[in-house]
Design a protein around this motif. Sequence first.
Motif, PDB file in Angstrom:
ATOM      1  N   ALA A 120       0.820  -1.212   0.000  1.00 56.50           N
ATOM      2  CA  ALA A 120       0.000   0.000   0.000  1.00 56.50           C
ATOM      3  C   ALA A 120       0.857   1.266   0.000  1.00 56.50           C
ATOM      4  O   ALA A 120       0.526   2.246  -0.685  1.00 56.50           O
ATOM      5  CB  ALA A 120      -0.941  -0.006   1.199  1.00 56.50           C
ATOM      6  N   ASN A 121       1.937   1.275   0.757  1.00 59.60           N
ATOM      7  CA  ASN A 121       2.781   2.475   0.788  1.00 59.60           C
ATOM      8  C   ASN A 121       3.580   2.665  -0.490  1.00 59.60           C
ATOM      9  O   ASN A 121       4.039   3.783  -0.766  1.00 59.60           O
ATOM     10  CB  ASN A 121       3.734   2.405   1.986  1.00 59.60           C
ATOM     11  CG  ASN A 121       3.056   2.744   3.299  1.00 59.60           C
ATOM     12  OD1 ASN A 121       2.771   3.897   3.586  1.00 59.60           O
ATOM     13  ND2 ASN A 121       2.779   1.716   4.090  1.00 59.60           N
ATOM     14  N   SER A 122       3.769   1.592  -1.239  1.00 52.98           N
ATOM     15  CA  SER A 122       4.488   1.741  -2.509  1.00 52.98           C
ATOM     16  C   SER A 122       3.661   2.488  -3.554  1.00 52.98           C
ATOM     17  O   SER A 122       4.233   3.066  -4.493  1.00 52.98           O
ATOM     18  CB  SER A 122       4.877   0.365  -3.050  1.00 52.98           C
ATOM     19  OG  SER A 122       3.730  -0.409  -3.326  1.00 52.98           O
ATOM     20  N   LEU A 123       2.329   2.529  -3.393  1.00 48.30           N
ATOM     21  CA  LEU A 123       1.482   3.227  -4.363  1.00 48.30           C
ATOM     22  C   LEU A 123       1.664   4.745  -4.316  1.00 48.30           C
ATOM     23  O   LEU A 123       1.945   5.362  -5.349  1.00 48.30           O
ATOM     24  CB  LEU A 123       0.018   2.832  -4.152  1.00 48.30           C
ATOM     25  CG  LEU A 123      -0.319   1.365  -4.416  1.00 48.30           C
ATOM     26  CD1 LEU A 123      -1.793   1.095  -4.127  1.00 48.30           C
ATOM     27  CD2 LEU A 123       0.016   0.984  -5.852  1.00 48.30           C
ATOM     28  N   PRO A 124       1.495   5.411  -3.160  1.00 48.50           N
ATOM     29  CA  PRO A 124       1.771   6.861  -3.150  1.00 48.50           C
ATOM     30  C   PRO A 124       3.228   7.172  -3.448  1.00 48.50           C
ATOM     31  O   PRO A 124       3.524   8.210  -4.063  1.00 48.50           O
ATOM     32  CB  PRO A 124       1.374   7.302  -1.736  1.00 48.50           C
ATOM     33  CG  PRO A 124       1.390   6.067  -0.918  1.00 48.50           C
ATOM     34  CD  PRO A 124       1.005   4.958  -1.829  1.00 48.50           C
ATOM     35  N   LEU A 125       4.140   6.296  -3.064  1.00 45.69           N
ATOM     36  CA  LEU A 125       5.544   6.512  -3.379  1.00 45.69           C
ATOM     37  C   LEU A 125       5.758   6.513  -4.895  1.00 45.69           C
ATOM     38  O   LEU A 125       6.432   7.407  -5.443  1.00 45.69           O
ATOM     39  CB  LEU A 125       6.394   5.435  -2.716  1.00 45.69           C
ATOM     40  CG  LEU A 125       7.898   5.455  -3.014  1.00 45.69           C
ATOM     41  CD1 LEU A 125       8.519   6.760  -2.527  1.00 45.69           C
ATOM     42  CD2 LEU A 125       8.580   4.253  -2.364  1.00 45.69           C
ATOM     43  N   ALA A 126       5.171   5.528  -5.587  1.00 44.62           N
ATOM     44  CA  ALA A 126       5.313   5.454  -7.044  1.00 44.62           C
ATOM     45  C   ALA A 126       4.618   6.623  -7.729  1.00 44.62           C
ATOM     46  O   ALA A 126       5.122   7.167  -8.720  1.00 44.62           O
ATOM     47  CB  ALA A 126       4.746   4.122  -7.543  1.00 44.62           C
ATOM     48  N   ALA A 127       3.443   7.021  -7.208  1.00 45.03           N
ATOM     49  CA  ALA A 127       2.710   8.141  -7.817  1.00 45.03           C
ATOM     50  C   ALA A 127       3.486   9.446  -7.707  1.00 45.03           C
ATOM     51  O   ALA A 127       3.556  10.228  -8.664  1.00 45.03           O
ATOM     52  CB  ALA A 127       1.340   8.272  -7.162  1.00 45.03           C
TER      53      ALA A 127
END
Length: 385
Positions: A120-127
Amino acid sequence: MRQVNLHTVAHGGAMMYRGSYVMAVLLGLLVTSSSVRVSPACWSDLNVTNQVSDKANNSTLRILNGLSLDNSSGLREDVTPDAPECVEPPTSFPLQKYESTWSLFFVGVALCLGVWSAAANSLPLAAIIKHEQLHTPAYILMANMAAGDVLTGISFTIGSSGLMYVAATDTVPSDFMLRLRSSSILLSGMSSAYSLVALTAERYWFIVHGMSYVNNVTNGKCKVVIVFVWMWSLLLAVMPHVDSNCTGRRFEEGCVPLGSGLSSNIVIVVLVFVFIPMAAIFLLNLGIFWCLWKHMKAIAAQEAAVGAQPSVNRKSAITIVIITVVFLVGWMPIFVELARLSTNLLTVYGMMVFIILNSAINPIIYGFRLKEVRRYVARLFVNNQ
């Protein structure tokens, strides 16, 4: 002359006979000891006394427990029926003591939360990394927070899997692996704490010193701060590897059973460098809310000066406060246990569930509180625009 020679031969024969008898006795003892193969560790547990008569000058030899030579009766053997057997020394990791249904349940929960936190935290990081519209100081520092939560999720996923493997195979983990485990936890905690300080300071500068924000808070400076945060956190995380006072003795008194064991000196250093960012976060948030309460109209003018949308940055400041509260709820229990120098392994590891729970909640906060993050995360799956 012949009588003297005969006497000499007889005497020599007697000596040879005695020597052969002694050699035979020694050879028998050697064969017996090699066949029994009693380990040296077992001899220390045997308290055996052999008392010799007056002809042997009353010398005492400790050989077998309960075996004694009495002056009046010659030889007397007294073997206690409950003599302890010679067993392997217990390991420093008593698995059976800590294995239970509840402990395995919490390990499973930590494993699931670890997988969720990493994903889940990789999603805002990637965005934030992908879309240039989010390349602002606030979002860059927020991406750094998400990276710390990703590390926490990976650490707990690997650690929980390792605990399940230990429980299934009764394998005793090495001291190096235990120290690596504690270092990963310290790295996650320190990086999250100091990243939160940087993010709170950015919001404080915008709200309190909004007119000079654009010139003083830049993307380049934020990246330098991020590098410093991770280097400093890594330096603090290697402390378990230089702690030799409790290494391999984590179940002894005075040692905290985290990793392969943490001494009180290391615990004090950790708590000091945790208290510093916590105090800074508290003071910065106090200044933010004081300014929000006193200068609402001035804040609106500052937002117009830097071209920010109305109320967006105030909302992000409140989001930082929520993240701070969640961080305190997640990390304070384990820090309290460290401050108490707790030697209860189940309590220390049980408090770690709050750590991974904190990292698992953060992406939900990002999604519900920050519309921009939510929109660009959705674009990761919809199109490449």
